[in-house]
Design a protein around this motif. Structure first.
Motif, PDB file in Angstrom:
ATOM      1  N   CYS A   1       0.846  -1.197   0.000  1.00 27.21           N
ATOM      2  CA  CYS A   1       0.000   0.000   0.000  1.00 27.21           C
ATOM      3  C   CYS A   1       0.881   1.246   0.000  1.00 27.21           C
ATOM      4  O   CYS A   1       1.699   1.437   0.904  1.00 27.21           O
TER       5      CYS A   1
ATOM      6  N   ASN B   1      -0.589   4.450  -0.962  1.00 26.98           N
ATOM      7  CA  ASN B   1      -1.396   5.662  -0.833  1.00 26.98           C
ATOM      8  C   ASN B   1      -2.627   5.358   0.019  1.00 26.98           C
ATOM      9  O   ASN B   1      -2.873   4.209   0.398  1.00 26.98           O
ATOM     10  N   GLU B   2      -3.375   6.394   0.318  1.00 27.22           N
ATOM     11  CA  GLU B   2      -4.525   6.261   1.221  1.00 27.22           C
ATOM     12  C   GLU B   2      -5.598   5.338   0.646  1.00 27.22           C
ATOM     13  O   GLU B   2      -6.213   4.573   1.382  1.00 27.22           O
ATOM     14  N   LYS B   3      -5.829   5.372  -0.663  1.00 25.98           N
ATOM     15  CA  LYS B   3      -6.847   4.511  -1.269  1.00 25.98           C
ATOM     16  C   LYS B   3      -6.482   3.039  -1.102  1.00 25.98           C
ATOM     17  O   LYS B   3      -7.314   2.219  -0.717  1.00 25.98           O
ATOM     18  N   GLU B   4      -5.228   2.684  -1.381  1.00 29.59           N
ATOM     19  CA  GLU B   4      -4.803   1.288  -1.226  1.00 29.59           C
ATOM     20  C   GLU B   4      -4.891   0.855   0.232  1.00 29.59           C
ATOM     21  O   GLU B   4      -5.325  -0.269   0.528  1.00 29.59           O
TER      22      GLU B   4
ATOM     23  N   GLN C   1      -6.965   2.060   2.501  1.00 26.24           N
ATOM     24  CA  GLN C   1      -8.390   1.897   2.815  1.00 26.24           C
ATOM     25  C   GLN C   1      -8.954   0.624   2.176  1.00 26.24           C
ATOM     26  O   GLN C   1      -9.832  -0.024   2.750  1.00 26.24           O
ATOM     27  N   ASP C   2      -8.447   0.247   0.998  1.00 22.17           N
ATOM     28  CA  ASP C   2      -8.857  -1.025   0.380  1.00 22.17           C
ATOM     29  C   ASP C   2      -8.456  -2.199   1.270  1.00 22.17           C
ATOM     30  O   ASP C   2      -9.239  -3.126   1.479  1.00 22.17           O
TER      31      ASP C   2
ATOM     32  N   SER D   1     -10.669  -2.271   4.268  1.00 19.44           N
ATOM     33  CA  SER D   1     -12.002  -2.733   3.892  1.00 19.44           C
ATOM     34  C   SER D   1     -12.071  -4.262   3.901  1.00 19.44           C
ATOM     35  O   SER D   1     -13.028  -4.843   4.423  1.00 19.44           O
TER      36      SER D   1
ATOM     37  N   TYR E   1      -5.569  -7.296  -5.428  1.00 20.62           N
ATOM     38  CA  TYR E   1      -6.718  -6.949  -6.261  1.00 20.62           C
ATOM     39  C   TYR E   1      -6.983  -8.060  -7.275  1.00 20.62           C
ATOM     40  O   TYR E   1      -6.048  -8.642  -7.832  1.00 20.62           O
TER      41      TYR E   1
END
Length: 140
Positions: free
Chosen positions: A6, A8-11, A13-14, A17, A48
């Protein structure tokens, strides 16, 4: 299958999740135990499948060991290789940090999975978040 550290913040948060779905929703682990004080010190991984996050884990260095933690795969992605892919990526990462011993606390139902990857049981059974675990080690 695309496993990433990870960055960045999106990764991140993924990854969270997937962890929330598996540990909090499915296994009823309290959120304050699942998302803990070590998140900022850990290296996080997310896998992913066709752009959708399906597996996650984190890694820390603790007492000279690479500590593999929070390995989880969404129910619909189990038995697809997602767990093995995350583990391979974490082990490769550990090698880049010159770590040669990995440690994890496996839920007892997952012991055959980790044993198949070369991990050996080194503890008696104990409870973590009310779930039976055993510590396992692997030399890489």
């Amino acid at each position: 299958m695309n496993v990433k550290v990870c960055e960045n913040e999106k990764e991140l948060q993924d990854a969270f999740s997937v962890r929330r779905t598996v540990f909090i929703d499915e296994q009823n682990v309290p959120e304050e135990e699942e998302i803990d004080q070590f998140e900022k010190d850990a290296v996080h991984f997310v896998s992913y499948q066709e752009g959708t996050p399906v597996a996650a884990g984190r890694f820390r260095v603790v007492d000279g060991f690479g500590k593999v933690e929070r390995i989880c795969v969404l129910k619909e992605a189990r038995n697809t290789g997602a767990g093995k892919a995350i583990m391979r990526e974490i082990e490769s990462y550990a090698q880049t940090k010159s770590l040669h011993k990995l440690k994890l606390n496996a839920q007892t139902h997952a012991i055959p999975f980790y044993a198949g990857l070369g991990y050996e049981i080194v503890s008696e059974e104990f409870l973590d978040a009310g779930i039976p675990h055993k510590t396992m080690l692997k030399k890489i």
